[in-house]
Design an enzyme around this catalytic site. Structure first.
Site, PDB file in Angstrom:
ATOM      1  N   PRO A   1       0.790  -1.224   0.000  1.00 56.32           N
ATOM      2  CA  PRO A   1       0.000   0.000   0.000  1.00 56.32           C
ATOM      3  C   PRO A   1       0.826   1.280   0.000  1.00 56.32           C
ATOM      4  CG  PRO A   1      -0.173  -1.141   2.112  1.00 56.32           C
ATOM      5  CD  PRO A   1       0.480  -2.087   1.146  1.00 56.32           C
ATOM      6  N   ASN A   2       0.345   2.214  -0.778  1.00 50.26           N
ATOM      7  CA  ASN A   2       0.895   3.580  -0.875  1.00 50.26           C
ATOM      8  C   ASN A   2       2.221   3.675  -1.620  1.00 50.26           C
ATOM      9  OD1 ASN A   2      -1.248   4.891   0.604  1.00 50.26           O
ATOM     10  ND2 ASN A   2      -0.454   3.822   2.387  1.00 50.26           N
TER      11      ASN A   2
ATOM     12  N   ARG B   1       4.364  10.942  -2.110  1.00 53.08           N
ATOM     13  CA  ARG B   1       4.274  10.783  -0.654  1.00 53.08           C
ATOM     14  C   ARG B   1       5.635  11.068   0.009  1.00 53.08           C
ATOM     15  NH1 ARG B   1       4.591   4.420   1.184  1.00 53.08           N
ATOM     16  NH2 ARG B   1       4.071   5.373   3.175  1.00 53.08           N
TER      17      ARG B   1
ATOM     18  N   TYR C   1      11.017   9.036   1.289  1.00 50.98           N
ATOM     19  CA  TYR C   1      11.001   8.017   0.232  1.00 50.98           C
ATOM     20  C   TYR C   1      11.614   8.490  -1.093  1.00 50.98           C
ATOM     21  CZ  TYR C   1       7.776   5.930   3.588  1.00 50.98           C
ATOM     22  OH  TYR C   1       7.225   5.411   4.728  1.00 50.98           O
TER      23      TYR C   1
ATOM     24  N   ASN D   1       8.228  -5.283  -0.689  1.00 51.15           N
ATOM     25  CA  ASN D   1       8.102  -4.173   0.250  1.00 51.15           C
ATOM     26  C   ASN D   1       6.615  -4.107   0.601  1.00 51.15           C
ATOM     27  OD1 ASN D   1       7.846  -1.834   1.657  1.00 51.15           O
ATOM     28  ND2 ASN D   1       9.050  -0.566   0.247  1.00 51.15           N
TER      29      ASN D   1
ATOM     30  N   ALA E   1       3.016  -0.609   4.932  1.00 55.99           N
ATOM     31  CA  ALA E   1       2.536  -0.667   6.321  1.00 55.99           C
ATOM     32  C   ALA E   1       2.089  -2.065   6.735  1.00 55.99           C
ATOM     33  CB  ALA E   1       1.396   0.329   6.505  1.00 55.99           C
TER      34      ALA E   1
ATOM     35  N   HIS F   1       4.046  -4.264   9.273  1.00 59.50           N
ATOM     36  CA  HIS F   1       3.933  -4.143  10.723  1.00 59.50           C
ATOM     37  C   HIS F   1       2.638  -4.732  11.284  1.00 59.50           C
ATOM     38  CE1 HIS F   1       7.085  -1.452   9.545  1.00 59.50           C
ATOM     39  NE2 HIS F   1       6.243  -0.616   8.987  1.00 59.50           N
TER      40      HIS F   1
ATOM     41  N   GLU G   1      12.881  -9.001   2.064  1.00 62.52           N
ATOM     42  CA  GLU G   1      12.089  -7.847   2.511  1.00 62.52           C
ATOM     43  C   GLU G   1      12.896  -6.571   2.266  1.00 62.52           C
ATOM     44  OE1 GLU G   1      11.990  -7.764   6.762  1.00 62.52           O
ATOM     45  OE2 GLU G   1      10.490  -6.161   6.880  1.00 62.52           O
TER      46      GLU G   1
ATOM     47  N   HIS H   1      12.783  -2.187   2.528  1.00 65.30           N
ATOM     48  CA  HIS H   1      12.155  -0.917   2.901  1.00 65.30           C
ATOM     49  C   HIS H   1      13.029   0.214   2.394  1.00 65.30           C
ATOM     50  CE1 HIS H   1       9.232  -2.989   5.278  1.00 65.30           C
ATOM     51  NE2 HIS H   1      10.212  -3.714   5.782  1.00 65.30           N
TER      52      HIS H   1
ATOM     53  N   SER I   1      12.939   3.358   3.389  1.00 64.23           N
ATOM     54  CA  SER I   1      13.409   4.153   4.531  1.00 64.23           C
ATOM     55  C   SER I   1      14.087   3.239   5.556  1.00 64.23           C
ATOM     56  CB  SER I   1      12.236   4.888   5.181  1.00 64.23           C
ATOM     57  OG  SER I   1      11.334   3.946   5.755  1.00 64.23           O
TER      58      SER I   1
ATOM     59  N   ARG J   1      12.807   4.692  12.866  1.00 54.64           N
ATOM     60  CA  ARG J   1      11.541   5.433  12.849  1.00 54.64           C
ATOM     61  C   ARG J   1      10.663   5.060  14.060  1.00 54.64           C
ATOM     62  NH1 ARG J   1       9.063   5.201   7.015  1.00 54.64           N
ATOM     63  NH2 ARG J   1       7.723   6.772   7.989  1.00 54.64           N
TER      64      ARG J   1
ATOM     65  N   ARG K   1       6.810   0.812  13.856  1.00 53.68           N
ATOM     66  CA  ARG K   1       7.449   0.271  12.646  1.00 53.68           C
ATOM     67  C   ARG K   1       8.559  -0.728  12.985  1.00 53.68           C
ATOM     68  NH1 ARG K   1       5.320   3.697   8.527  1.00 53.68           N
ATOM     69  NH2 ARG K   1       4.885   5.736   9.427  1.00 53.68           N
TER      70      ARG K   1
HETATM   71  C1  DQA Z   1       8.124   1.363   4.024  1.00 53.70           C
HETATM   72  C2  DQA Z   1       8.150   1.594   5.533  1.00 53.70           C
HETATM   73  C3  DQA Z   1       6.795   1.341   6.134  1.00 53.70           C
HETATM   74  O1  DQA Z   1       6.826   1.553   7.523  1.00 53.70           O
HETATM   75  C4  DQA Z   1       5.763   2.268   5.522  1.00 53.70           C
HETATM   76  O2  DQA Z   1       4.483   1.990   6.042  1.00 53.70           O
HETATM   77  C5  DQA Z   1       5.762   2.228   4.041  1.00 53.70           C
HETATM   78  C6  DQA Z   1       7.052   2.196   3.351  1.00 53.70           C
HETATM   79  C7  DQA Z   1       9.474   1.723   3.363  1.00 53.70           C
HETATM   80  O3  DQA Z   1       9.644   1.362   2.207  1.00 53.70           O
HETATM   81  O4  DQA Z   1      10.316   2.379   3.980  1.00 53.70           O
HETATM   82  O5  DQA Z   1       4.731   2.297   3.401  1.00 53.70           O
HETATM   83  O6  DQA Z   1       7.901  -0.005   3.788  1.00 53.70           O
END
Ligand code: DQA
Length: 144
Positions: free
Chosen positions: A9-10, A17, A22, A74, A77, A80, A98, A100, A102, A107, A111
């Site tokens: 998501p996102n 965003r 990011y 990836n 969210a 978590h 996996e 990420h 960031s 953080r 997270r």
């Molecule tokens: C993320 C880190 C997650 O905590 C966050 O919810 C994301 C992006 C990252 O790529 O750093 O959507 O996975």
């Protein structure tokens, strides 16, 4: 070798965003970068992005029978929160890395939990888009 890159998501909102976290690159730019890298290494790569947990589970399950050798994920969210994604990766027994963008470990407290990590062969954080390339290399090394 066939790799599947899954984004949760996102991540379709990359470039829009929170660029301070990011970066300014878009989701399409991310896919292009990974695609180019995989081409150079003779790896077949496919991409999937969804904002929906069940769709992500469905795509992981589909990888079981479509010849996928490795998954880069990836989960956004859902990292978590989702035991369903953890169970899906465990179910298919495909080496999964996996990623990420960031540095999640620096953080918020919420997270710090990653369910999917329990089923992954490696975790890469805080390296921006390059983290996905490192994940591809990790899978490649395992397959040699
Ligand atoms: C993320 C880190 C997650 O905590 C966050 O919810 C994301 C992006 C990252 O790529 O750093 O959507 O996975």
């Amino acid at each position: 070798m066939k790799i599947l890159v899954i984004n949760g998501p996102n991540l379709n909102m990359l470039g829009i965003r929170e660029p301070s976290l990011y970066g300014s690159g878009t989701y399409d730019a991310l896919c292009e970068k990974i695609h180019k890298y995989c081409n150079e290494k003779n790896i077949e790569v496919t991409f999937y992005q969804s904002n929906h947990e069940g769709c992500l589970v469905d795509r992981i399950q589909a990888a079981y029978s479509d010849g996928t050798d490795g998954i880069v994920i990836n989960p956004g969210a859902y990292t978590h929160t989702s035991i369903a994604l953890l169970d899906a990766v465990k179910s298919v027994c495909i080496p999964t890395v996996e990623v990420h963008i960031s540095k999640v470990e620096e953080r918020e407290e919420f997270r710090q939990i990653s369910y999917i990590r329990l089923a992954c062969v490696a975790t890469i954080t805080g390296k921006g888009f390059d983290g996905y390339l490192e994940a591809v290399d990790t899978l490649l090394e395992r397959n040699v």
